[in-house]
Design an enzyme around this catalytic site. Structure first.
Site, mmCIF file in Angstrom:
data_model
loop_
_atom_site.group_PDB
_atom_site.id
_atom_site.type_symbol
_atom_site.label_atom_id
_atom_site.label_comp_id
_atom_site.label_asym_id
_atom_site.label_seq_id
_atom_site.Cartn_x
_atom_site.Cartn_y
_atom_site.Cartn_z
ATOM 1 N N SER A 56 47.094 62.169 7.467
ATOM 2 C CA SER A 56 45.890 62.687 6.828
ATOM 3 C C SER A 56 44.825 62.860 7.913
ATOM 4 C CB SER A 56 45.428 61.751 5.725
ATOM 5 O OG SER A 56 45.195 60.487 6.280
ATOM 6 N N GLU A 60 39.999 75.669 11.936
ATOM 7 C CA GLU A 60 40.845 76.232 10.875
ATOM 8 C C GLU A 60 40.266 75.894 9.505
ATOM 9 O OE1 GLU A 60 44.575 74.265 11.496
ATOM 10 O OE2 GLU A 60 44.686 74.908 13.602
ATOM 11 N N LYS A 118 40.099 74.566 5.897
ATOM 12 C CA LYS A 118 40.920 73.552 5.239
ATOM 13 C C LYS A 118 41.246 74.079 3.841
ATOM 14 C CE LYS A 118 41.155 68.585 4.452
ATOM 15 N NZ LYS A 118 41.353 68.491 3.014
ATOM 16 N N ASP A 159 42.608 74.437 0.193
ATOM 17 C CA ASP A 159 42.705 73.435 -0.854
ATOM 18 C C ASP A 159 43.955 73.714 -1.680
ATOM 19 O OD1 ASP A 159 41.994 71.261 -2.246
ATOM 20 O OD2 ASP A 159 40.309 72.185 -3.309
ATOM 21 N N ARG A 184 54.303 66.721 0.690
ATOM 22 C CA ARG A 184 53.861 65.643 1.556
ATOM 23 C C ARG A 184 54.080 64.285 0.894
ATOM 24 N NH1 ARG A 184 48.986 62.787 1.976
ATOM 25 N NH2 ARG A 184 48.477 62.079 4.087
ATOM 26 N N GLU A 223 50.023 74.586 4.100
ATOM 27 C CA GLU A 223 49.467 74.396 2.769
ATOM 28 C C GLU A 223 49.947 75.518 1.856
ATOM 29 O OE1 GLU A 223 47.577 71.698 2.930
ATOM 30 O OE2 GLU A 223 46.249 71.691 1.181
ATOM 31 N N TYR A 252 49.831 75.328 9.491
ATOM 32 C CA TYR A 252 48.801 74.825 10.389
ATOM 33 C C TYR A 252 49.286 73.840 11.445
ATOM 34 C CZ TYR A 252 48.633 71.230 6.730
ATOM 35 O OH TYR A 252 48.956 70.272 5.814
ATOM 36 N N LYS A 306 33.829 68.355 5.638
ATOM 37 C CA LYS A 306 33.937 68.749 4.230
ATOM 38 C C LYS A 306 32.716 69.545 3.769
ATOM 39 C CE LYS A 306 37.346 67.102 2.223
ATOM 40 N NZ LYS A 306 37.576 65.777 1.797
ATOM 41 N N CYS A 333 25.344 80.579 -38.753
ATOM 42 C CA CYS A 333 24.641 80.894 -37.506
ATOM 43 C C CYS A 333 23.511 79.888 -37.284
ATOM 44 C CB CYS A 333 24.081 82.305 -37.560
ATOM 45 S SG CYS A 333 23.022 82.676 -36.141
ATOM 46 N N CYS A 390 19.992 82.061 -37.576
ATOM 47 C CA CYS A 390 19.525 82.728 -38.794
ATOM 48 C C CYS A 390 20.229 82.238 -40.058
ATOM 49 C CB CYS A 390 19.673 84.240 -38.660
ATOM 50 S SG CYS A 390 21.384 84.796 -38.762
ATOM 51 N N CYS A 410 28.118 85.561 -35.399
ATOM 52 C CA CYS A 410 27.158 85.546 -36.497
ATOM 53 C C CYS A 410 27.192 86.929 -37.132
ATOM 54 C CB CYS A 410 25.767 85.247 -35.944
ATOM 55 S SG CYS A 410 24.441 85.816 -37.006
ATOM 56 N N CYS A 418 19.295 88.518 -37.472
ATOM 57 C CA CYS A 418 19.317 87.315 -36.650
ATOM 58 C C CYS A 418 18.383 87.474 -35.452
ATOM 59 C CB CYS A 418 20.751 87.067 -36.174
ATOM 60 S SG CYS A 418 20.901 85.661 -35.079
HETATM 61 S S1 IVH Z 1 46.108 69.150 9.926
HETATM 62 C C1 IVH Z 1 47.678 65.902 11.958
HETATM 63 N N1 IVH Z 1 45.102 71.491 9.269
HETATM 64 O O1 IVH Z 1 44.269 68.529 4.655
HETATM 65 C C2 IVH Z 1 46.764 66.602 11.059
HETATM 66 N N2 IVH Z 1 45.448 69.890 7.540
HETATM 67 O O2 IVH Z 1 43.976 65.281 5.195
HETATM 68 C C3 IVH Z 1 47.283 66.764 9.698
HETATM 69 N N3 IVH Z 1 44.876 70.714 5.294
HETATM 70 O O3 IVH Z 1 46.637 67.359 2.854
HETATM 71 C C4 IVH Z 1 46.708 67.845 8.918
HETATM 72 N N4 IVH Z 1 44.260 72.727 5.919
HETATM 73 O O4 IVH Z 1 47.439 69.576 3.842
HETATM 74 C C5 IVH Z 1 45.496 70.273 8.823
HETATM 75 N N5 IVH Z 1 44.280 73.605 8.847
HETATM 76 C C6 IVH Z 1 44.670 72.411 8.406
HETATM 77 C C7 IVH Z 1 44.620 72.057 7.033
HETATM 78 C C8 IVH Z 1 45.013 70.780 6.644
HETATM 79 C C9 IVH Z 1 44.421 71.899 4.886
HETATM 80 C C10 IVH Z 1 45.153 69.567 4.398
HETATM 81 C C11 IVH Z 1 46.502 68.950 4.626
HETATM 82 C C12 IVH Z 1 46.324 67.508 4.207
HETATM 83 C C13 IVH Z 1 44.868 67.286 4.389
HETATM 84 C C14 IVH Z 1 44.649 66.385 5.572
#
Ligand code: IVH
Length: 686
Positions: free
Chosen positions: A87, A124, A126, A128, A147, A184, A236, A325, A420, A423, A438, A444
């Site tokens: 993570s 990059e 992130k 979702d 994962r 992702e 990624y 974030k 309604c 009215c 209505c 009304c």
């Molecule tokens: S790198 C070693 N790059 O974010 C690093 N993660 O907490 C491991 N995620 O669930 C992750 N975009 O799926 C990396 N460009 C990106 C990402 C990315 C989304 C997600 C990943 C994981 C969470 C990491």
């Protein structure tokens, strides 16, 4: 001898079909650059399916024929990640980023604040979605897994094969014998919205957000369901690498993955120094809502793998990367009350009054609950803790209820009003519709106010200075009953209103006067006839040229107009048949509202003029060629592939990539039955 030769020929044809299909697939799903019409793709795929069926010994798991979804699984198998999936640490501010940078420089023994030693970062988005691992052996996709908890995930190979942007075998050469690619899987917003709209139309439960939709789609045992979902994958990073070498910078690794046919996010960038990282963050944050997919932050990675190795890991996260974030788009707050608002057409919308909460960058105290079905689906009660979502410019909505946090004395079920709320007239809901309306019409006050607001709006009569507050005041004070009453307002009446000075009164009267000089299409639109928007108003004005002809038109004549179907024609006739409505039109014309009549446009203009349609999948009642010819008779261009320029897709059973693309782009999709209705309505059904 002859039979071996022909077996060889078949094998060669199968191989060449596969290569061709994968090439087109890559251009379409990874490069976003379709190169052949879908008909061509479908023809090749059919041929391949036919050959594979006749020669089962040639079947192969990496054949493009496997993308349509095979046999359902009984259960998911567990997969142990040989290298755990890590993570990331989080940063929430520019200061957090500075501390991150200081930690990096210190560990690497570099001086802070000097140009020379500024680190290079890969930036990059992130995404979702759901983190997955793809294992390629000798370039062939062998296994795909979620994962999970980072050490153990689930085998989702059967579902992953159906995702067009994931190559079943790597392109080009030079890949390691064993290569684990990580990335992702996500659902682009347009596809998500289209999918939810369809679910709602079928009376099914919609997904709460694109991330849940992606997760739910991957959790299917039946890959044929996943194949219907508009999923994508961006890569990624890499995990296991055996029997081969990769470049020594993160950005170059990604580029290499791209060359092997994997999809890489197009927003990725390389910058030098932490200030540039913060700038990248600001720039992308500002564009976040315009991206076609949800992102929840930016990941910054030290670009050089040699430096990554020196920095190493803490617990389950790399020291060399961080996720900054964005402010959350979902927050928890409390439902204080529900009010029912009545719109111009009488539609009753439940609105949640909330304890104010900061979400998606603003403070939100109201959110929509859509309709009665939605309230029932949520099972929400006054006093509940609710999750509010505000993404982009979309109106905030209540997406779920935290029932486990329900207070002991919650308000009980929310009862949708049976009259309604403004009215007291009866409320009704049409067969198959989700909204209650209505039935009071202009009795009304809420509908009257909304009608006046619409009449005065910029694209209608464009009455400058007649805002919502003023409309409210005028109706509540009994000065204006309906739209015609606006033109009878006097200076004395206006200045007597609260917060209305002499000057504003004069300005409003002047604006009212100026608005009288209008166009026929604006006038038609301003009347607020149900389902008659600006485009339809324009078509009506062009077709009939003057009011009297329009008002006298039969339902049949109305149906001749571009864009007017039975529903709109019916609303128009009902409007003209009402003596009360006609009295309003007379009063407006008596007050001096006027326009220039138009030269009616002969209706050789076709209903589908200027539109591009695509037909895909299997049709039952029509052949594809018949469908195509009929659409062309209505003026449409019939194309072979779906793009942003497509107006509508006709999808029969078995529709694949084109339907997926249409959903992704939010292009309208209809089935064969709807097509037949359209063709019959315009007398071109074969
Ligand atoms: S790198 C070693 N790059 O974010 C690093 N993660 O907490 C491991 N995620 O669930 C992750 N975009 O799926 C990396 N460009 C990106 C990402 C990315 C989304 C997600 C990943 C994981 C969470 C990491």
């Amino acid at each position: 001898m002859a039979s071996t030769e022909s077996a060889q020929a078949v094998a060669r044809e199968v191989e060449s079909l596969r290569a061709q299909l994968e090439q087109w697939n890559h251009q379409y799903h990874v490069l976003d650059a379709p190169s052949v019409p879908d008909s061509e793709y479908d023809r090749c795929l059919q041929r391949l399916l036919e050959l594979e069926q006749r020669h089962p010994e040639l079947q192969s798991p990496d054949s493009p024929s496997q993308r349509v979804g095979g046999t359902p699984l009984a259960q998911f198998e567990q997969v142990t990640h040989e290298l755990p999936m890590l993570s990331l640490g989080n940063a929430f501010s520019a200061e957090d980023m500075l501390s991150f940078n200081r930690r990096l420089l210190e560990r690497l023994g570099l001086a802070d604040g000097d140009e020379e030693s500024a680190l290079e970062f890969a930036c990059e988005p992130k995404l979702d979605g759901i983190a997955v691992s793809l294992l390629y052996s000798e370039g062939q996709l062998q296994r795909a897994a979620t994962r999970g908890d980072g050490s153990t995930g689930e085998d989702i190979t059967h579902n992953v094969r159906t995702i067009g942007s994931i190559p079943l075998r790597l392109r080009g050469t030079g890949f390691p014998d064993l290569l684990e690619v990580r990335g992702e899987i996500y659902m682009p917003r347009k596809g998500f919205e289209a999918m939810n709209a369809e679910a709602r139309a079928r009376g099914e439960k919609p997904f709460v957000n694109p991330r849940n939709a992606a997760a739910g789609s991957l959790r299917q045992l039946d890959p044929r369901i996943t194949a219907q979902r508009p999923l994508q994958m961006c890569c990624y990073s890499v995990g296991l690498v055996r029997g081969g070498e990769l470049p020594d910078r993160q950005s170059d690794i990604l580029q290499q993955l791209g060359e092997w046919g994997l999809r890489i996010n197009s927003e990725t960038a390389v910058v030098k120094g932490i200030d540039a990282c913060n700038q990248y963050y600001e720039e992308l944050a500002a564009r976040r809502d315009q991206l076609p997919y949800d992102i929840d932050g930016i990941v910054f990675k030290v670009n050089a793998t040699s430096q990554q190795e020196r920095l190493g890991f803490v617990s389950r996260a790399p020291r060399w990367a961080i996720a900054r974030k964005f402010p959350a788009q979902e927050e928890v707050t409390r439902l204080l009350d529900v009010e029912f608002q009545v719109g111009r057409t009488g539609a009753i919308t439940p609105v949640a009054r909330l304890e104010p909460v900061f979400v998606g960058g603003v403070t939100v105290s109201n959110a929509t609950l859509h309709n009665a079905d939605e309230i029932e689906r949520l099972g929400v009660q006054i006093g509940d803790a609710v999750v509010v979502r505000r993404a982009g410019d979309v109106i905030p909505q209540v997406v779920s209820v935290l029932k486990e946090r329900r207070p002991a004395k919650a308000g009980g079920d929310i009862v949708f009003p049976d009259a309604c709320p403004v009215c007291g007239s009866s409320v009704e809901r049409e067969e198959g519709e989700a909204v209650w309306r209505c039935m009071g019409g202009l009795i009304c006050a809420a509908q009257r106010k909304a009608a006046i607001r619409h009449f005065a709006s910029r694209r209608a009569m464009d009455i400058d200075g007649l805002g919502d507050k003023l409309v409210e005041q005028l109706v509540d004070a009994g000065l204006v009953e309906g739209v015609a009453g606006l033109y009878a307002l006097t200076r004395e009446q206006l200045v007597a209103l609260e917060r209305m000075g002499e000057k504003s009164a004069e300005n409003l009267l002047a604006a009212l006067d100026a608005s009288k000089d209008t166009t026929l299409q604006r006038f038609i639109f301003a009347l607020g006839i149900r389902e008659v928007g600006e485009a339809t108003a324009l078509n009506l004005a062009r077709h009939f040229g003057n009011w009297d002809a329009l008002q006298a038109a039969s339902e049949e004549e109305l149906l001749q107009v571009n864009d007017v179907g039975p529903v709109v024609a019916d609303h128009l006739r009902q409007f003209f048949d009402s003596a009360a409505n006609m009295a309003v039109v007379h009063a407006l014309r008596d007050a001096g509202v006027r326009w220039q009549d138009l030269e009616p446009v002969a209706d050789d203009l076709q209903v589908l003029d200027g539109q591009t349609w695509v037909v895909t999948g299997k049709l039952e009642a029509l052949s594809r060629d018949e469908a195509k010819a009929a659409l062309q008779r209505l003026g449409a261009k019939v194309a072979g592939s779906v793009s942003g320029k497509t107006d509508c897709v006709v999808a029969g059973p078995g529709a694949g990539s084109k339907l997926e693309k249409a959903n992704e782009l939010g292009v309208k999709v209809i089935d064969e039955e709807a097509l037949l209705t359209l063709l019959r309505d315009h007398g071109v059904a074969p």
